[in-house]
Every structure is written in C-alpha cells, then in structure tokens.
Enzyme design. Sequence first.
Site, PDB file in Angstrom:
ATOM      1  N   HIS A 112       0.842  -1.199   0.000  1.00  0.00           N
ATOM      2  CA  HIS A 112       0.000   0.000   0.000  1.00  0.00           C
ATOM      3  C   HIS A 112       0.884   1.259   0.000  1.00  0.00           C
ATOM      4  O   HIS A 112       0.861   2.052   0.948  1.00  0.00           O
ATOM      5  CB  HIS A 112      -0.936  -0.006   1.206  1.00  0.00           C
ATOM      6  CG  HIS A 112      -2.378   0.125   0.827  1.00  0.00           C
ATOM      7  ND1 HIS A 112      -3.010  -0.814   0.041  1.00  0.00           N
ATOM      8  CD2 HIS A 112      -3.308   1.075   1.097  1.00  0.00           C
ATOM      9  CE1 HIS A 112      -4.261  -0.449  -0.137  1.00  0.00           C
ATOM     10  NE2 HIS A 112      -4.467   0.691   0.488  1.00  0.00           N
ATOM     11  N   ASP A 150      -3.095   7.342  -0.578  1.00  0.00           N
ATOM     12  CA  ASP A 150      -4.443   7.007  -1.041  1.00  0.00           C
ATOM     13  C   ASP A 150      -4.359   6.653  -2.526  1.00  0.00           C
ATOM     14  O   ASP A 150      -3.382   6.966  -3.194  1.00  0.00           O
ATOM     15  CB  ASP A 150      -5.388   8.192  -0.831  1.00  0.00           C
ATOM     16  CG  ASP A 150      -6.856   7.784  -0.864  1.00  0.00           C
ATOM     17  OD1 ASP A 150      -7.130   6.566  -0.888  1.00  0.00           O
ATOM     18  OD2 ASP A 150      -7.725   8.679  -0.878  1.00  0.00           O
ATOM     19  N   GLY A 151      -5.400   6.009  -3.044  1.00  0.00           N
ATOM     20  CA  GLY A 151      -5.450   5.668  -4.466  1.00  0.00           C
ATOM     21  C   GLY A 151      -4.813   4.335  -4.807  1.00  0.00           C
ATOM     22  O   GLY A 151      -4.701   3.993  -5.989  1.00  0.00           O
ATOM     23  N   ASN A 152      -4.404   3.553  -3.806  1.00  0.00           N
ATOM     24  CA  ASN A 152      -3.706   2.290  -4.078  1.00  0.00           C
ATOM     25  C   ASN A 152      -4.578   1.271  -4.806  1.00  0.00           C
ATOM     26  O   ASN A 152      -4.121   0.606  -5.731  1.00  0.00           O
ATOM     27  CB  ASN A 152      -3.196   1.686  -2.765  1.00  0.00           C
ATOM     28  CG  ASN A 152      -2.129   2.545  -2.119  1.00  0.00           C
ATOM     29  OD1 ASN A 152      -0.978   2.554  -2.530  1.00  0.00           O
ATOM     30  ND2 ASN A 152      -2.517   3.283  -1.080  1.00  0.00           N
ATOM     31  N   GLY A 153      -5.827   1.131  -4.383  1.00  0.00           N
ATOM     32  CA  GLY A 153      -6.713   0.160  -5.016  1.00  0.00           C
ATOM     33  C   GLY A 153      -6.965   0.502  -6.474  1.00  0.00           C
ATOM     34  O   GLY A 153      -6.858  -0.352  -7.362  1.00  0.00           O
ATOM     35  N   ARG A 154      -7.305   1.787  -6.722  1.00  0.00           N
ATOM     36  CA  ARG A 154      -7.547   2.219  -8.103  1.00  0.00           C
ATOM     37  C   ARG A 154      -6.291   2.046  -8.951  1.00  0.00           C
ATOM     38  O   ARG A 154      -6.348   1.554 -10.083  1.00  0.00           O
ATOM     39  CB  ARG A 154      -7.999   3.677  -8.118  1.00  0.00           C
ATOM     40  CG  ARG A 154      -9.463   3.874  -7.727  1.00  0.00           C
ATOM     41  CD  ARG A 154      -9.768   5.326  -7.421  1.00  0.00           C
ATOM     42  NE  ARG A 154      -9.248   5.710  -6.112  1.00  0.00           N
ATOM     43  CZ  ARG A 154      -8.935   6.953  -5.768  1.00  0.00           C
ATOM     44  NH1 ARG A 154      -9.057   7.933  -6.637  1.00  0.00           N
ATOM     45  NH2 ARG A 154      -8.486   7.217  -4.558  1.00  0.00           N
ATOM     46  N   LEU A 155      -5.135   2.446  -8.412  1.00  0.00           N
ATOM     47  CA  LEU A 155      -3.890   2.320  -9.167  1.00  0.00           C
ATOM     48  C   LEU A 155      -3.570   0.855  -9.454  1.00  0.00           C
ATOM     49  O   LEU A 155      -3.106   0.519 -10.550  1.00  0.00           O
ATOM     50  CB  LEU A 155      -2.733   2.965  -8.398  1.00  0.00           C
ATOM     51  CG  LEU A 155      -1.387   2.964  -9.140  1.00  0.00           C
ATOM     52  CD1 LEU A 155      -1.457   3.848 -10.385  1.00  0.00           C
ATOM     53  CD2 LEU A 155      -0.253   3.421  -8.227  1.00  0.00           C
ATOM     54  N   SER A 156      -3.833  -0.029  -8.501  1.00  0.00           N
ATOM     55  CA  SER A 156      -3.538  -1.451  -8.712  1.00  0.00           C
ATOM     56  C   SER A 156      -4.339  -2.006  -9.879  1.00  0.00           C
ATOM     57  O   SER A 156      -3.851  -2.856 -10.639  1.00  0.00           O
ATOM     58  CB  SER A 156      -3.834  -2.253  -7.438  1.00  0.00           C
ATOM     59  OG  SER A 156      -5.227  -2.450  -7.253  1.00  0.00           O
ATOM     60  N   ARG A 157      -5.582  -1.538 -10.052  1.00  0.00           N
ATOM     61  CA  ARG A 157      -6.416  -2.041 -11.144  1.00  0.00           C
ATOM     62  C   ARG A 157      -5.970  -1.470 -12.493  1.00  0.00           C
ATOM     63  O   ARG A 157      -6.019  -2.150 -13.518  1.00  0.00           O
ATOM     64  CB  ARG A 157      -7.886  -1.753 -10.836  1.00  0.00           C
ATOM     65  CG  ARG A 157      -8.393  -2.615  -9.666  1.00  0.00           C
ATOM     66  CD  ARG A 157      -9.846  -2.415  -9.361  1.00  0.00           C
ATOM     67  NE  ARG A 157     -10.152  -1.225  -8.607  1.00  0.00           N
ATOM     68  CZ  ARG A 157     -10.048  -1.112  -7.277  1.00  0.00           C
ATOM     69  NH1 ARG A 157      -9.601  -2.144  -6.556  1.00  0.00           N
ATOM     70  NH2 ARG A 157     -10.388   0.005  -6.663  1.00  0.00           N
TER      71      ARG A 157
END
Length: 349
Positions: free
Chosen positions: A197, A201-208
């Site tokens: 992580h 912030d923005g880790n989930g969106r960036l991962s996708r």
Amino acid sequence: MFRTDTLQITPEVLGLVARIDEFKGAWRALGTLAPDRLSALRRVATIESIGSSTRIEGSKLSDREVERLLSNLAIKKFDSRDEQEVAGYAELMDLIFRAWEDIPFTENHVKQLHQILLQYSQKDEWHRGGYKTNSNSVAAFDENGTQIGIVFETATPFDTPRLMAELVQWINDEREKAVLHPLLIIGIFVVVLLEIHPFQDGNGRLSRVLTTLLLLQAGYTYVPYSSLESVIEASKESYYLALRQTQGTIRSDAPNWHPWLLFFLRSLAEQARRLEKKVEREKIVLAALPELSLQIVDFAREHGRVTMAEAIKLTGASRNTLKQHFRDLTERNHLEQHGSGRGVWYGLK
C-alpha cells in the site's frame, strides 16, 4: 523479500490459465469487428471500469453519471471528490490504452501514473506521486460508502521505498526470465503491491490500472473491451477475503498465494467470458439488423441510453420510421423501454 517457491499450481489454476490464454488466442478472430463497433465496446467497458473501480473505494457515482461526466471532461471543473476521482481515473485509463507499449515499468513511472490518477483530487494534492509518509490501513466499505472494517495493516512508511524497489525489480526480473506464467506474475505483483500500500491514497484504483497495463504488455490486448473492474465490484466480498487470506502470509516462510490467485484468475476468466458473449452477440444477432436499427443500438451502447429525439438527430429519419425500429428492437430484446410519454428512453436489454 517474499517467497514464490511455495506457489501451488493446482488443476483449477492450470484450467483457468488455459481458458484465459485460449480466449487471448481466439481474440484475433473475435476482434475483427468494425472499428466503430470496437470503439463502442471499449467506451462502454471504460465507463464500467471507471464507475466500478471508484465505487469499490467508496464513490457513489453510477455508470450513467460517470458517462455524463466523461462527455464533459474537457471542462476540467469537478464539484465533488467523486467527480475529481472519476476524471483522474478516466485520463489515466486513456493514457494506458494509448501508450501501453511505451511505458517502462519503473518506480518513477508508477509514481507518475499515481500523480495522473489523483491530478484533480484537491484533498490528495499534498501526497500524489509520492510514497506515503503516514501509516495507512486498508478499510472495506459497503454499498453506501460506509466503512465496515479494517481489512489489513500495511507496510510502514519507513519500509515502503525498500519494499517497492524490491517489488519492481522482482516483476521485471520475472518477466525477463519467463519461468512463471505472465498471469501468475501479474497476480503476485498486484497482491504484494496492495500489501505494501505504497501511496497515502489511491492504491486500489492504481492497482487495477496497473493490472490493465501489465495485461496489455503481456499480450492480452482484449482487456480494454471488457471491464475487469466491474467483475471485481460484483464480487467485492470475495475480493477482500482473498486479499486478506493471502496478504497476511506474504512475509512469512510459507506464503499462501492460492486464495488471491484463484480469485484473480477467476475474475480474468469472467472478464473474457463476458467479452466473448458480447462479441458473438454482435456478430450473430446484430448482423441481421437493418442499418437504422444498428445505429440506434450503437448509440445506446456508447451513451448508456437513447431517446427518440437523439435517434432523429443521429439518423435523420422520420419519427414514424424510427418508432417502428424502436418497437422491433424492443420486441427482439435488444432494447428495453423506460418511462413513458415525453420522458421515454431506451437502454440495452
């Protein structure tokens, strides 16, 4: 550093990889639709991806609201945090689709992609494009955007630069060695990235987004035409559960990659299945439609809905002629009528 020698290649994992690769090969034949049809498929998938990926993180914008926002993207004025996040995600996806062949996979480029993702988000201005400086933990949200609990603890800000350097070095080494299958390399990268992580912030969106980039670079060129994010949104509880089951073990002597890789590969297989279904429907069913009906269906697919006034402007045909086409499309289950009178509109069935 994490270990991959404990990786279990079960019959189900092998079967899923084979199914996804079979579709990858078949896409050359399936993807021979006219450019305007492919463009319409990609636009719908993009809207679904942006809507789903931001809703997973707590946004409340519907796909229809996302579509409306994208049509006004040039204005660069976004009133809410949800709109700011959608706009950044949209521009980043557009960049990935246009330039995936030219994006080196380095830490600096990952940081640049994060900066683009959050470029319109005022609350994130202080940290975008840089690794986190404060501790963060991953929270799960329900459909109303309310936090329902902590999924897992993440790497410390002190450890993050070292862990990210190791991870990026690992994926580049593995891609070059080509011992592990590309889908397994991508799956492991994503789950370790989310375990670190690295950004505030923005880790989930960036991962996708990075998943899409890596899949494109591995030759899975169909991914822009079917939304992986919408598959994940539909299985959000399983998504968080698989993350939690694998991430708690990553730094141990015996990492359990299986829960996450199974979820990841099942999601990719569902993404391919959805696209195959859409393309076959295009070729078999829509091929028999008159040109006017095709124009109406394409408009509905691209914009999420179509009205009589829009169809008149689009085709130049008379209202009476178009009434018959709308009636036929509804009876043949291509379109579904919503509302009545002056407020009537049609969406894809």
